[in-house]
Design an enzyme around this catalytic site. Structure first.
Site, PDB file in Angstrom:
ATOM      1  N   GLY A  45     -16.695  -7.732  -0.073  1.00 14.92           N
ATOM      2  CA  GLY A  45     -17.456  -6.669   0.555  1.00 14.92           C
ATOM      3  C   GLY A  45     -17.325  -6.724   2.073  1.00 14.92           C
ATOM      4  N   SER A 112     -11.344 -12.061  -0.520  1.00 14.84           N
ATOM      5  CA  SER A 112     -11.548 -11.097   0.543  1.00 14.84           C
ATOM      6  C   SER A 112     -12.682 -11.587   1.460  1.00 14.84           C
ATOM      7  CB  SER A 112     -11.815  -9.709  -0.054  1.00 14.84           C
ATOM      8  OG  SER A 112     -11.683  -8.691   0.890  1.00 14.84           O
ATOM      9  N   TRP A 113     -13.752 -10.808   1.643  1.00 11.59           N
ATOM     10  CA  TRP A 113     -14.890 -11.301   2.421  1.00 11.59           C
ATOM     11  C   TRP A 113     -15.428 -12.595   1.820  1.00 11.59           C
ATOM     12  CZ3 TRP A 113     -17.903 -12.305   6.249  1.00 11.59           C
ATOM     13  CH2 TRP A 113     -19.234 -12.703   6.041  1.00 11.59           C
ATOM     14  N   ASP A 273      -0.580  -6.799   0.746  1.00 10.95           N
ATOM     15  CA  ASP A 273      -2.004  -6.497   0.867  1.00 10.95           C
ATOM     16  C   ASP A 273      -2.201  -5.647   2.116  1.00 10.95           C
ATOM     17  OD1 ASP A 273      -4.793  -6.532   1.317  1.00 10.95           O
ATOM     18  OD2 ASP A 273      -4.998  -8.457   0.294  1.00 10.95           O
ATOM     19  N   HIS A 301      -4.249  -5.584  -2.909  1.00  5.60           N
ATOM     20  CA  HIS A 301      -5.553  -6.233  -2.726  1.00  5.60           C
ATOM     21  C   HIS A 301      -6.325  -6.285  -4.045  1.00  5.60           C
ATOM     22  CE1 HIS A 301      -8.625  -7.805  -0.049  1.00  5.60           C
ATOM     23  NE2 HIS A 301      -9.528  -7.019  -0.582  1.00  5.60           N
TER      24      HIS A 301
END
Length: 331
Positions: A45, A112-113, A273, A301
């Site tokens: 996120g 990711s985050w 990505d 991604h």
């Protein structure tokens, strides 16, 4: 369709509603084997929330998997809240969850985050981290955030033009600021349209450079109803974090990686990505001498892409069996 090779979906065997300061309540789930290797999964996120999919990379017979919906995300309450919701709060929450569940050390897995938060957690509490598995790591610099919202690399100009058309011409130079203000202030129908525009742009980029770049995937239904309302809350939290570069840029996270514990560390990143730049993964790898970096081709991604999903499962199987990610010389 999800790739084969993932472990079967199974419900959590215990859930928690953990009260933390400033009236936030975290939704926490435990799945797999209660006596297994303890792993915590950090979702992306910011604001996305956990998913049962994230447990399916783990062998449920060998892992005790703890999934946490971060502040304002998923089933944590209040959903979409940005007050008292910063990276420092999330790091404090990780310590509270670990202490509440009686976990001295855990394998930290993030995408990711979630990979970024995993690194920040390991810098903050090195003694609590047994190993790090980082998929598609994100560096919250002004340059990387601007590259996403302004398409400064020209990855999908037609799709970006449709995305930017949501904003008045005079505000298209700052799409993040425009979206953040609108998600906080616009009427209900307006915020849903903003969230849909953001989602379509994100879906276009998520597929990787080898896919068509003009439209989001036709196989994925657009969110509506309650799903769309949850997306609004997700992007409200995400824009709040990105506006402040996740509070990790003024003292750059890269410059703090020397404090990481010398534990097995694997980075998985797709070469194509277009949301989290491959250069970021290379930069993180260069700052962690004991880390491994495995490049994945064609996954974009997408954590469910067969190549990425297979790499995740293989890494976790290796750690469960050998205590490292496929390199016997790893610490």
């Amino acid at each position: 369709m999800l790739p084969t090779g993932l472990y079967p979906e199974s419900p959590p065997w215990r859930t928690h509603a953990l009260e933390v300061p400033h009236d936030h309540v975290l939704h926490v789930e435990e799945g797999g084997n209660p006596e297994g290797i303890c792993a915590v999964v950090l979702h992306g996120g910011p604001g996305s929330g956990s998913s049962p999919l994230l447990r399916r990379f783990f062998d449920p017979a060998r892992y005790r998997v703890i999934s946490i919906d971060q502040r304002g995300a998923g089933r944590s309450r209040p959903r979409g809240a940005t007050v008292h919701n910063r990276t420092a709060d999330l790091l404090d929450d990780l310590r509270r969850v670990r202490e509440q569940l009686g976990v001295p050390r855990w394998l930290v897995v993030g995408g990711s985050w979630g990979a970024t938060l995993a690194l920040a957690h390991a810098v903050s509490e090195p003694q609590a981290v047994a190993a790090l598995l980082l998929r598609a790591v994100f560096l919250p610099s002004a340059e990387e955030i601007d590259a996403f919202f302004q398409d400064s690399t020209g990855r999908a100009p037609a799709a970006w033009a449709r995305f930017a058309s949501m904003a008045p011409a005079g505000e298209r130079h700052d799409m993040l600021g425009f979206l953040a203000r609108g998600l906080q202030q616009a009427p209900a129908d307006g915020v849903r349209q903003l969230a849909l525009a953001w989602w379509r742009w994100e879906q276009t980029l998520a597929r990787g450079a080898g896919a068509a770049t003009s439209e989001p995937p036709t196989t994925q239904a657009e969110p509506e109803g309650e799903t769309l309302d949850a997306l609004v809350d997700r992007y409200r939290v995400q824009s709040h974090y990105l506006l402040h570069r996740c509070w990790l840029d003024s003292s750059p996270l890269l410059d703090r990686l020397a404090a990481l514990p010398r534990v097995p560390t694997l980075l998985l990143h797709s070469r194509d990505d277009r949301i989290c730049a491959p250069q970021g993964a290379q930069a993180v790898h260069d700052r962690i001498p004991h880390s491994l970096l495995q490049w994945i081709d064609g996954a974009g991604h997408d954590p469910t892409h067969p190549a990425m999903a297979s790499a995740m499962v293989a890494a976790l199987d290796s750690y469960a069996q050998h205590g490292h990610f496929g390199n016997a010389s790893a610490p």
